[in-house]
Design a protein around this motif. Structure first.
Motif, PDB file in Angstrom:
ATOM      1  N   ASP A   1       0.853  -1.188   0.000  1.00 38.48           N
ATOM      2  CA  ASP A   1       0.000   0.000   0.000  1.00 38.48           C
ATOM      3  C   ASP A   1       0.887   1.236   0.000  1.00 38.48           C
ATOM      4  OD1 ASP A   1      -1.712   2.049   0.470  1.00 38.48           O
ATOM      5  OD2 ASP A   1      -2.484   1.300   2.391  1.00 38.48           O
TER       6      ASP A   1
ATOM      7  N   THR B   1      -0.143   4.387  -0.680  1.00 39.82           N
ATOM      8  CA  THR B   1      -0.868   5.640  -0.463  1.00 39.82           C
ATOM      9  C   THR B   1      -0.343   6.331   0.794  1.00 39.82           C
ATOM     10  OG1 THR B   1      -2.534   4.464   0.810  1.00 39.82           O
ATOM     11  CG2 THR B   1      -2.979   4.787  -1.548  1.00 39.82           C
ATOM     12  N   PRO B   2      -0.416   7.653   0.837  1.00 38.96           N
ATOM     13  CA  PRO B   2       0.100   8.356   2.023  1.00 38.96           C
ATOM     14  C   PRO B   2      -0.871   8.353   3.199  1.00 38.96           C
ATOM     15  CG  PRO B   2      -0.616   9.925   0.364  1.00 38.96           C
ATOM     16  CD  PRO B   2      -0.835   8.570  -0.227  1.00 38.96           C
ATOM     17  N   ASP B   3      -2.098   7.812   3.012  1.00 40.14           N
ATOM     18  CA  ASP B   3      -3.072   7.846   4.109  1.00 40.14           C
ATOM     19  C   ASP B   3      -2.555   7.098   5.320  1.00 40.14           C
ATOM     20  OD1 ASP B   3      -4.370   8.648   1.834  1.00 40.14           O
ATOM     21  OD2 ASP B   3      -5.466   6.753   1.608  1.00 40.14           O
ATOM     22  N   ILE B   4      -2.938   7.623   6.488  1.00 44.09           N
ATOM     23  CA  ILE B   4      -2.547   6.955   7.729  1.00 44.09           C
ATOM     24  C   ILE B   4      -3.621   5.946   8.102  1.00 44.09           C
ATOM     25  CG2 ILE B   4      -2.147   7.311  10.191  1.00 44.09           C
ATOM     26  CD1 ILE B   4      -0.855   9.964   9.476  1.00 44.09           C
ATOM     27  N   LYS B   5      -3.217   4.716   8.258  1.00 38.09           N
ATOM     28  CA  LYS B   5      -4.172   3.656   8.596  1.00 38.09           C
ATOM     29  C   LYS B   5      -4.070   3.370  10.087  1.00 38.09           C
ATOM     30  CE  LYS B   5      -5.320  -0.988   7.234  1.00 38.09           C
ATOM     31  NZ  LYS B   5      -4.674  -2.219   6.825  1.00 38.09           N
ATOM     32  N   ARG B   6      -5.118   3.724  10.835  1.00 35.38           N
ATOM     33  CA  ARG B   6      -5.034   3.657  12.291  1.00 35.38           C
ATOM     34  C   ARG B   6      -5.516   2.344  12.871  1.00 35.38           C
ATOM     35  NH1 ARG B   6      -6.137   8.893  11.045  1.00 35.38           N
ATOM     36  NH2 ARG B   6      -4.592  10.365  11.843  1.00 35.38           N
TER      37      ARG B   6
ATOM     38  N   GLU C   1       2.460   7.962  12.772  1.00 37.64           N
ATOM     39  CA  GLU C   1       2.784   6.593  12.377  1.00 37.64           C
ATOM     40  C   GLU C   1       3.598   5.892  13.463  1.00 37.64           C
ATOM     41  OE1 GLU C   1       2.907   9.269  10.439  1.00 37.64           O
ATOM     42  OE2 GLU C   1       2.930   8.775   8.305  1.00 37.64           O
TER      43      GLU C   1
ATOM     44  N   LYS D   1       0.752  -1.240   6.149  1.00 35.65           N
ATOM     45  CA  LYS D   1       0.852  -0.954   4.711  1.00 35.65           C
ATOM     46  C   LYS D   1       1.454  -2.120   3.929  1.00 35.65           C
ATOM     47  CE  LYS D   1      -0.099   3.591   4.875  1.00 35.65           C
ATOM     48  NZ  LYS D   1      -0.977   4.317   3.945  1.00 35.65           N
TER      49      LYS D   1
END
Lengths: 443, 333
Positions: free
Chosen positions: A109, A111-116, A183, A279
């Motif tokens: 992954d 993408t720059p999105d933060i996955k919490r 992160e 990610k």
């Protein structure tokens, strides 16, 4: 302010241009990926000449418990597998890959999105950390999954995150804490889940007030995670000293942090764990500080592993004319490297260029028995005694002087007014005594 | 590649602190300046001449021994011979014949220092060995103290009045009398503190020595351990004796302000080479020096015992080093 109890020195922190933004190092034409980039059993390459690889393709295998695999940091064709000199100045096997385009494995992954949200359970996290080749990024390169699997008789109580960065010049962890605090916190939460601990403490040295403030702010959103400012004193970031400062516990001689209920991970490792778990990103790049008193613009680079030192130096305007020494890592514990062909590895936190005038050792005087090395030793050893018994080859006495407790921080040699090569002697003594002990135990 | 191979390869650490042997040695020299100036003030030109001769002799012997016995490059630059010369001079009476001072320098540099292998290897403080050698060989010359202020009494260098030190007066007086009998013979404490009494060149002024000591403490050349325990234990031990019998023993303040105890505690006992490595060891060393000093002063044959006390404790340093190990980070359970 908290700190460790004995010894320590105060080198000038020399954090040059620390607030400059991070740059991405261009992917070089060819990368040279060291086969083994961790502490423990060596890995074996599983690719061969001519194989096509993508970013994230597994390049090596390692069945050992204390082992870690390496992934391709680029896409392209394997050119050759050959021995090459690394930062230790010894030739070691490496995989050379000719770069073609920038094609990534599909499951990563980017993408720059933060996955919490953490969906994996503890076992899956440990498995993922192992698969993605995560090792301690502070320099020791200890496989991280091993730390997550404490022996049966020990139970982790604290997760300690090392954001101390007590080495002068280095600023990569500082940048990481400013740019990716969120992160790091998620990474900490992941590690807490894997270890089943309720409390995580981030230790940051007081010379980084911005990082302390920012991390404290972000930490409020993460239950159990707190930030602790630590006194500026080298080696504050050494594992045992950090545990002492943050928890007051002392790891006994010959024991591991887990024996006092602590697991220590660098903030950069924590970030890598986030990348791996959330990610699916293997450890293929890291932040590297390129710095030095004569470097025109010291910069932190986000660089693919296997990039040659020459690529980093070109990116800051070439090798300064008066260069006398180039160091992989910081000035206290880093290794002087032989040439610019040495490639970056998981544990290379910085490239420090020292000018000719400060590259040489200072003139040697006889030991004047001032005892400053004893005072500086954070482990409470007598470096002068260990050094003299080692040079006299009286290794029984070297062992009795507790040479195996030496953490090789270099405080003794840094402080020695007679410029004695104490750490050289200590390392020799430690290696020799280590061999003697192993031979004795094998009997 | 070719240009790259010129880079220096050496082990960590790659940076060094600001301390150096040279800086330490010259720091001690600077710290000795107040005492030196006071001695020139009280004893006049002869103090200056004696100091210059002793320092020059030490430097020359250091050079000759290096050049002709060890056949190697000269190491005068480290400043250690300079310190030995200065300290030796400050431990001598200002009117000592110059040739004796030169003999003392030879013993200090040749026997006490280089016979053991030079800087860092000598078990005994070279300046003290030189002084004690002179004291034993030339007892009369070494105990004919010029009276301070002779300079202003109108006397010339050659016929300066000599007299006993306060310690000598006390020693003699207490043989057959009591402390009260000494009243009037001894200088006041204020005079002792500023240096207006008979004695070795450098030992007379407590204040000058303390200024030097504070300077060395600030520069981290010495630690507080040896001076404080040396003076403290001498004070307490002398105090106990005094309280037991104030008519037979001098009071502790007298003991701290007279003789070489200040010079010894601040400059001689703190010599890095001949004192223990750890702080714990330094505490033991200091207590030993203090107690021995008072023992020799009150019960021994000599009125003054600092030199002997320090030399005796020097002999114990290897033993102290062996047992006074530093506090370890953590011991295995």
């Amino acid at each position: 302010m908290k700190t460790f109890n004995i010894g320590g020195v105060h080198p000038h922190d020399s954090k040059l241009n620390a607030d400059a933004p991070v740059k991405e190092l261009p992917v070089p034409q060819q990368v040279c990926v060291m086969v083994s980039q961790h502490l423990g059993a060596p890995s074996q390459p599983i690719v061969k000449k001519g194989d096509k690889v993508k970013v994230g393709t597994v390049l090596t295998s390692n069945e050992a418990f204390l082992g870690a695999v390496v992934h391709s940091p680029v896409s392209g064709t394997v050119n050759k597998i050959a021995d090459v000199v690394d930062a230790s100045n010894y030739p070691k096997p490496a995989i050379f890959i000719d770069v073609e385009g920038d094609e990534w494995e599909d499951d990563i992954d980017r993408t720059p999105d933060i996955k919490r949200e953490i969906t994996l359970d503890a076992q899956e996290i440990i498995q993922r950390v192992k698969e993605k080749g995560i090792v301690g990024m502070g320099g020791a390169c200890f496989p991280t999954h091993v730390k997550l699997m404490p022996p049966k008789d020990a139970k982790a109580e604290f997760l300690l995150l090392n954001g101390v960065e007590c080495e002068p010049y280095l600023t990569c962890d500082y940048r990481l804490m400013l740019d990716h605090a969120e992160e790091i916190m998620i990474g900490a939460t992941i590690l807490m889940k894997a270890l089943d601990v309720k409390q995580a403490i981030v230790g940051i040295e007081a010379n980084k007030p911005k990082a302390i403030e920012h991390m404290s702010e972000i930490a409020k959103k993460y239950p159990g995670v707190s930030v602790q400012a630590l006194k500026m004193k080298y080696p504050q970031g050494a594992e045992k000293q950090l545990i002492k400062a943050l928890t007051g516990r002392a790891v006994p001689s010959g024991k591991l942090p887990i024996n006092v209920g602590c697991v220590v991970d660098n903030v950069a490792t924590c970030y890598a764990v986030y990348q791996a778990v959330q990610k699916n990103m293997p450890l293929i790049q890291r932040m590297v500080t390129v710095t030095g008193p004569c470097v025109s613009e010291p910069t932190n680079f986000l660089a693919r592993l296997g990039s040659p030192v020459s690529a980093f130096l070109d990116a800051v305007g070439g090798v300064p004319e008066n260069t006398g020494k180039v160091i992989s890592g910081g000035p206290m514990m880093g290794k002087a490297i032989m040439n610019t062909e040495v490639s970056s590895v998981k544990g290379m936190s910085g490239i420090l260029v020292l000018p000719e005038e400060s590259a040489h050792r200072l003139p040697l005087y006889p030991c004047i028995r001032c005892g400053k090395c004893v005072e500086a030793c954070p482990m409470g050893l007598e470096p002068y005694l260990i050094a003299s018994t080692t040079m006299a080859k009286a290794f029984e006495q070297t062992e009795k002087a507790k040479v195996m407790d030496c953490i090789e921080c270099g405080c003794c040699q840094f402080t020695c007014p007679a410029n004695r090569p104490l750490l050289d002697c200590l390392k020799l003594g430690k290696a020799t005594v280590g061999k003697i002990i192993r031979a004795r135990n094998a009997k | 590649m070719a240009e790259n191979t010129k880079w220096i390869i050496s082990g960590a650490p790659h940076i060094h602190g600001s301390e150096s042997v040279k800086k330490i040695m010259w720091g001690v020299v600077i710290a000795l300046i107040p005492s030196f100036l006071v001695s020139v003030y009280f004893f006049g030109l002869q103090a200056l001449v004696l100091t210059l001769v002793t320092v020059a002799a030490c430097l020359v012997f250091e050079f000759l021994i290096n050049r002709f016995l060890f056949k190697r490059a000269c190491c005068l630059g480290d400043g250690s011979a300079m310190i030995t010369g200065l300290l030796l001079a400050l431990n001598l009476p200002a009117n000592l014949p110059l040739w004796m001072a030169i003999v003392g320098s030879l013993i200090a540099i040749g026997v006490a220092k280089w016979a053991y292998g030079g800087l860092g290897n000598n078990p005994f403080n070279p300046a003290l060995v030189g002084r004690v050698f002179l004291l034993i060989s030339f007892p009369v010359a070494m105990t004919s103290w010029p009276c301070a202020r002779a300079l202003f009494g109108g006397h010339t260098l050659t016929d300066a009045v000599t007299g006993p030190t306060p310690l000598g007066i006390a020693k003699e007086g207490l043989k057959n009398g009591t402390v009260s009998d000494l009243a009037g013979q001894l200088p006041s404490y204020a005079e002792m503190f500023f240096g207006n009494m008979a004695g070795s060149m450098g030992e007379i002024s407590a204040i000058a020595i303390l200024i030097g000591g504070i300077y060395m403490l600030c520069r981290k050349i010495i630690t507080w351990h040896i001076p404080v325990t040396f003076l403290g234990s001498a004070f307490i031990f002398a105090g106990i004796l005094w309280m037991a019998n104030p008519e037979q023993f001098m009071d502790p303040v007298f003991h701290l302000l007279t003789g070489g105890i200040m010079l010894g505690a601040v400059f001689m006992a703190t010599d890095m080479v001949t004192s223990p490595m750890t702080n714990k060891g330094k505490l033991i060393f200091g207590v030993g020096c203090g107690v021995l000093t008072i023992l020799i002063r009150t019960f021994g044959a000599y009125p003054e015992g600092v030199s002997f006390a320090i030399l005796i404790m020097n002999a114990f340093v290897p033993l102290i080093n062996r047992y006074a190990t530093p506090k370890r980070f953590a011991v295995a359970k």
